[in-house]
Design a protein around this motif. Structure first.
Motif, PDB file in Angstrom:
ATOM      1  N   TYR A 187     -20.467   8.007  -0.663  1.00  0.00           N
ATOM      2  CA  TYR A 187     -20.268   7.865   0.852  1.00  0.00           C
ATOM      3  C   TYR A 187     -19.148   8.665   1.358  1.00  0.00           C
ATOM      4  O   TYR A 187     -18.844   8.629   2.571  1.00  0.00           O
ATOM      5  N   CYS A 188     -18.120   8.799   0.371  1.00  0.00           N
ATOM      6  CA  CYS A 188     -16.852   8.993   1.158  1.00  0.00           C
ATOM      7  C   CYS A 188     -16.400  10.582   1.299  1.00  0.00           C
ATOM      8  O   CYS A 188     -16.649  11.365   0.306  1.00  0.00           O
ATOM      9  N   GLY A 189     -15.816  10.716   2.645  1.00  0.00           N
ATOM     10  CA  GLY A 189     -15.521  12.265   2.658  1.00  0.00           C
ATOM     11  C   GLY A 189     -14.395  12.852   1.920  1.00  0.00           C
ATOM     12  O   GLY A 189     -14.329  14.151   1.990  1.00  0.00           O
ATOM     13  N   LEU A 206       0.297   1.636   2.799  1.00  0.00           N
ATOM     14  CA  LEU A 206       0.165   3.003   1.980  1.00  0.00           C
ATOM     15  C   LEU A 206      -1.075   3.139   1.406  1.00  0.00           C
ATOM     16  O   LEU A 206      -1.726   2.562   0.647  1.00  0.00           O
ATOM     17  N   GLN A 207      -2.064   4.038   2.109  1.00  0.00           N
ATOM     18  CA  GLN A 207      -3.368   4.119   1.699  1.00  0.00           C
ATOM     19  C   GLN A 207      -3.539   5.672   1.306  1.00  0.00           C
ATOM     20  O   GLN A 207      -2.966   6.452   1.743  1.00  0.00           O
ATOM     21  N   GLY A 208      -4.296   5.829  -0.039  1.00  0.00           N
ATOM     22  CA  GLY A 208      -4.489   7.019  -0.436  1.00  0.00           C
ATOM     23  C   GLY A 208      -5.462   7.066  -1.252  1.00  0.00           C
ATOM     24  O   GLY A 208      -6.215   6.072  -1.872  1.00  0.00           O
ATOM     25  N   PHE A 252     -16.034  -4.805   2.268  1.00  0.00           N
ATOM     26  CA  PHE A 252     -17.361  -4.150   1.917  1.00  0.00           C
ATOM     27  C   PHE A 252     -17.762  -3.460   3.127  1.00  0.00           C
ATOM     28  O   PHE A 252     -17.337  -3.446   4.239  1.00  0.00           O
ATOM     29  N   MET A 253     -18.423  -2.384   3.286  1.00  0.00           N
ATOM     30  CA  MET A 253     -19.351  -1.610   4.244  1.00  0.00           C
ATOM     31  C   MET A 253     -20.411  -2.246   4.518  1.00  0.00           C
ATOM     32  O   MET A 253     -21.191  -2.766   3.836  1.00  0.00           O
ATOM     33  N   VAL A 254     -20.638  -2.432   5.825  1.00  0.00           N
ATOM     34  CA  VAL A 254     -21.940  -2.688   6.609  1.00  0.00           C
ATOM     35  C   VAL A 254     -22.786  -1.841   6.713  1.00  0.00           C
ATOM     36  O   VAL A 254     -22.547  -0.631   7.445  1.00  0.00           O
ATOM     37  N   LEU A 263      -8.293  -3.742  -1.761  1.00  0.00           N
ATOM     38  CA  LEU A 263      -9.044  -2.835  -2.639  1.00  0.00           C
ATOM     39  C   LEU A 263     -10.555  -3.416  -2.020  1.00  0.00           C
ATOM     40  O   LEU A 263     -10.941  -4.429  -2.825  1.00  0.00           O
ATOM     41  N   ARG A 264     -11.175  -2.756  -1.392  1.00  0.00           N
ATOM     42  CA  ARG A 264     -12.704  -3.230  -1.037  1.00  0.00           C
ATOM     43  C   ARG A 264     -13.437  -3.374  -2.297  1.00  0.00           C
ATOM     44  O   ARG A 264     -13.676  -2.326  -3.367  1.00  0.00           O
ATOM     45  N   HIS A 265     -14.195  -4.586  -2.446  1.00  0.00           N
ATOM     46  CA  HIS A 265     -15.443  -4.548  -3.562  1.00  0.00           C
ATOM     47  C   HIS A 265     -16.447  -3.634  -3.429  1.00  0.00           C
ATOM     48  O   HIS A 265     -17.158  -3.198  -4.255  1.00  0.00           O
ATOM     49  N   GLU A 266     -16.598  -3.078  -2.140  1.00  0.00           N
ATOM     50  CA  GLU A 266     -17.788  -2.202  -1.351  1.00  0.00           C
ATOM     51  C   GLU A 266     -18.950  -2.917  -1.372  1.00  0.00           C
ATOM     52  O   GLU A 266     -19.689  -2.750  -0.423  1.00  0.00           O
ATOM     53  N   THR A 267     -19.499  -3.377  -2.624  1.00  0.00           N
ATOM     54  CA  THR A 267     -20.748  -4.222  -2.440  1.00  0.00           C
ATOM     55  C   THR A 267     -20.822  -4.945  -3.892  1.00  0.00           C
ATOM     56  O   THR A 267     -20.301  -4.575  -4.852  1.00  0.00           O
ATOM     57  N   SER A 298     -10.412  12.437   6.384  1.00  0.00           N
ATOM     58  CA  SER A 298     -11.760  11.945   7.184  1.00  0.00           C
ATOM     59  C   SER A 298     -12.746  11.296   6.075  1.00  0.00           C
ATOM     60  O   SER A 298     -13.385  12.143   5.187  1.00  0.00           O
ATOM     61  N   LEU A 299     -12.827  10.102   6.089  1.00  0.00           N
ATOM     62  CA  LEU A 299     -13.513   9.404   5.232  1.00  0.00           C
ATOM     63  C   LEU A 299     -15.068   9.458   5.703  1.00  0.00           C
ATOM     64  O   LEU A 299     -15.978   9.161   5.009  1.00  0.00           O
ATOM     65  N   TYR A 300     -15.308   9.506   7.183  1.00  0.00           N
ATOM     66  CA  TYR A 300     -16.754   9.491   7.580  1.00  0.00           C
ATOM     67  C   TYR A 300     -16.450  10.580   8.721  1.00  0.00           C
ATOM     68  O   TYR A 300     -15.159  10.659   9.337  1.00  0.00           O
ATOM     69  N   GLY A 323     -16.298  -2.646   7.628  1.00  0.00           N
ATOM     70  CA  GLY A 323     -16.664  -1.726   8.655  1.00  0.00           C
ATOM     71  C   GLY A 323     -17.803  -1.305   8.539  1.00  0.00           C
ATOM     72  O   GLY A 323     -18.346  -1.135   7.396  1.00  0.00           O
ATOM     73  N   PRO A 324     -18.609  -0.768   9.562  1.00  0.00           N
ATOM     74  CA  PRO A 324     -19.794  -0.301   9.419  1.00  0.00           C
ATOM     75  C   PRO A 324     -19.962   1.240   8.506  1.00  0.00           C
ATOM     76  O   PRO A 324     -18.621   2.110   8.509  1.00  0.00           O
ATOM     77  N   PHE A 325     -20.662   1.480   7.770  1.00  0.00           N
ATOM     78  CA  PHE A 325     -20.688   2.843   7.091  1.00  0.00           C
ATOM     79  C   PHE A 325     -21.145   3.865   7.892  1.00  0.00           C
ATOM     80  O   PHE A 325     -21.962   3.696   8.885  1.00  0.00           O
ATOM     81  N   ILE A 326     -20.345   4.782   8.019  1.00  0.00           N
ATOM     82  CA  ILE A 326     -20.691   6.135   8.807  1.00  0.00           C
ATOM     83  C   ILE A 326     -20.828   7.370   7.947  1.00  0.00           C
ATOM     84  O   ILE A 326     -19.997   7.430   7.148  1.00  0.00           O
ATOM     85  N   PRO A 327     -22.065   8.097   8.070  1.00  0.00           N
ATOM     86  CA  PRO A 327     -22.019   9.133   7.250  1.00  0.00           C
ATOM     87  C   PRO A 327     -21.035  10.275   7.357  1.00  0.00           C
ATOM     88  O   PRO A 327     -20.795  10.472   8.633  1.00  0.00           O
TER      89      PRO A 327
HETATM   90  N1  5AD Z   1     -18.105   4.954   6.312  1.00  0.00           N
HETATM   91  C1  5AD Z   1     -17.459   3.891   6.552  1.00  0.00           C
HETATM   92  N2  5AD Z   1     -16.568   3.395   5.659  1.00  0.00           N
HETATM   93  C2  5AD Z   1     -16.182   4.088   4.517  1.00  0.00           C
HETATM   94  N3  5AD Z   1     -15.232   4.171   3.699  1.00  0.00           N
HETATM   95  C3  5AD Z   1     -15.288   5.233   2.685  1.00  0.00           C
HETATM   96  N4  5AD Z   1     -16.364   6.168   3.057  1.00  0.00           N
HETATM   97  C4  5AD Z   1     -16.685   5.548   4.219  1.00  0.00           C
HETATM   98  C5  5AD Z   1     -17.913   5.800   5.222  1.00  0.00           C
HETATM   99  N5  5AD Z   1     -18.471   6.960   5.019  1.00  0.00           N
HETATM  100  C6  5AD Z   1     -14.376   2.896   3.502  1.00  0.00           C
HETATM  101  C7  5AD Z   1     -14.628   2.394   1.891  1.00  0.00           C
HETATM  102  C8  5AD Z   1     -13.086   2.454   1.261  1.00  0.00           C
HETATM  103  C9  5AD Z   1     -12.389   2.442   2.630  1.00  0.00           C
HETATM  104  C10 5AD Z   1     -10.811   2.994   2.369  1.00  0.00           C
HETATM  105  O1  5AD Z   1     -13.022   3.231   3.717  1.00  0.00           O
HETATM  106  O2  5AD Z   1     -14.929   0.785   2.225  1.00  0.00           O
HETATM  107  O3  5AD Z   1     -12.829   1.150   0.698  1.00  0.00           O
END
Ligand code: 5AD
Length: 354
Positions: free
Chosen positions: A74-76, A111-113, A206-208, A165-169, A312-314, A236-240
């Protein structure tokens, strides 16, 4: 109608008992309506005010490297994305960001990376010590992925206060559909238990609306979070992102994200709950709505403007407007307008670390 009454009773039960069964979580999440959300948010605000009043804590987010050895689908900034312009900030760059942030009133730096091999334990320890030496009155939060127990311990001993550290799901098979095989939910969750044991104020999340997510998975997220009892929860919402395998997947919704925020506030009344950048990205007033659903933290971007577009994660991530650190006056006005005040304080968790 009978169903609505039953669901409202579940919200009351959550409010009193701070917990639900898996089946109850599923019914509540999948049966939610605007009317129930309205009810939930009013209780969530009450809980939030009881512990934190109408204060909003701010955290200065410094995205110090977008190199990452991981390949999350999912991650940019995943390793396989060859279109990313990679950067890493030097220690001096990072200290300059802290300086700017300090003058703007920030007393927490995050500090995020990505998981970047350049940032060895030695370099991180040096960096942590430098930040804490220059800003002893500030909290330092790290968000740099999965590390060994020893490494987390070294960072903690060097002065880091908090770790995100998000567990993500929480669902193991859902986790597998979002990540390459070398990553596992088990390992991720172990890291979180280690962080807590060491004594960090620990944040998960986690992502919603991530791809393949069902109400059942969100129920498991709630059960996991209840068990972990973290100090912070970032959702936060998942964003493609266009250059990932999930480019064509649907984004998570504002509405479900707000509902989950309200539930989290009722389940863990004292938790630190950010209205995240992703929430502000899917809706112009997303962060205000997050606050009104029970959130009490915002994390404006303090990274140098020149690199922000590269973290840019999304797609369409907001980074230069009022949500950024230099827009703090506008952010303050926005929060004032809904009856909340940004405060200059470390904003430590009210949940004990021991
Ligand atoms: N949409 C939303 N959140 C995202 N993250 C990473 N990629 C995406 C995406 N496409 C979130 C993950 C990560 C955090 C830093 O950003 O949950 O843990």
């Amino acid at each position: 109608m009978a169903n609505q009454k039953h669901l409202q009773e579940l919200i009351d039960k959550l409010h009193i008992e701070r917990n639900l069964s898996k089946e109850e979580w599923i019914s509540l999440i999948s049966g939610r309506t605007p009317k129930l959300s309205h009810y939930l948010f009013s209780l969530a605000r009450k809980e939030r005010c009881r512990h934190y009043g109408t204060d909003i804590y701010i955290r200065g987010l410094i995205e110090f490297t977008n190199y990452c050895r991981n390949d999350c689908f999912y991650c940019g900034i995943r390793r396989s994305n060859a279109f990313v312009h990679r950067y890493r900030l030097s220690e001096d760059d990072i200290l300059t960001c802290c300086h700017t942030g300090y003058l703007l009133g920030f007393r927490t730096f995050v500090l995020q990376g990505g998981e970047d091999g350049f940032y060895t334990d030695e370099r991180m320890v040096h960096l942590i010590q430098s930040v804490k030496e220059l800003y002893p009155d500030c909290a330092l939060t790290l968000s740099a992925g999965e590390k060994s127990y020893e490494t987390y311990q070294r960072f903690f001993d060097a002065g880091a206060d908090r770790y995100l550290l998000r567990h993500e799901t929480a669902d193991f098979s859902h986790y597998k559909r979002l990540h390459p095989l070398c990553l596992s939910a088990k390992k991720r969750q172990e890291c979180l238990w280690n962080l807590k044991e060491i004594g960090y104020q620990t944040g998960t999340g986690f992502m919603v609306g991530s791809p393949f997510q069902k109400a059942e998975h969100l129920a498991e997220d709630m059960l996991f979070i209840k068990k972990l009892n973290p100090h912070m929860v970032g959702i936060g919402p998942f964003i493609p992102h266009q250059d990932t395998p999930f480019a064509d997947k649907k984004a998570g919704t504002l509405e479900l994200t707000l509902f989950m925020l309200g539930l989290l506030r009722l389940m863990l009344p004292k938790v630190l709950l950010p209205a995240t950048t992703a929430l502000g990205t899917i809706a112009k007033n997303g962060r205000e709505l997050g606050i009104l659903a029970g959130a009490n933290v915002v994390m404006p971007n303090l990274s140098p403007i020149s690199v922000r577009k590269d973290y840019s994660l999304y797609d369409n991530k907001i980074c230069t407007g009022e949500e950024a650190a230099e827009g703090s006056k506008a952010l303050k006005e926005r929060m004032d307008a809904i009856g909340y005040q940004i405060v200059t304080a470390r904003g430590d968790s009210l949940i004990s670390s021991i």
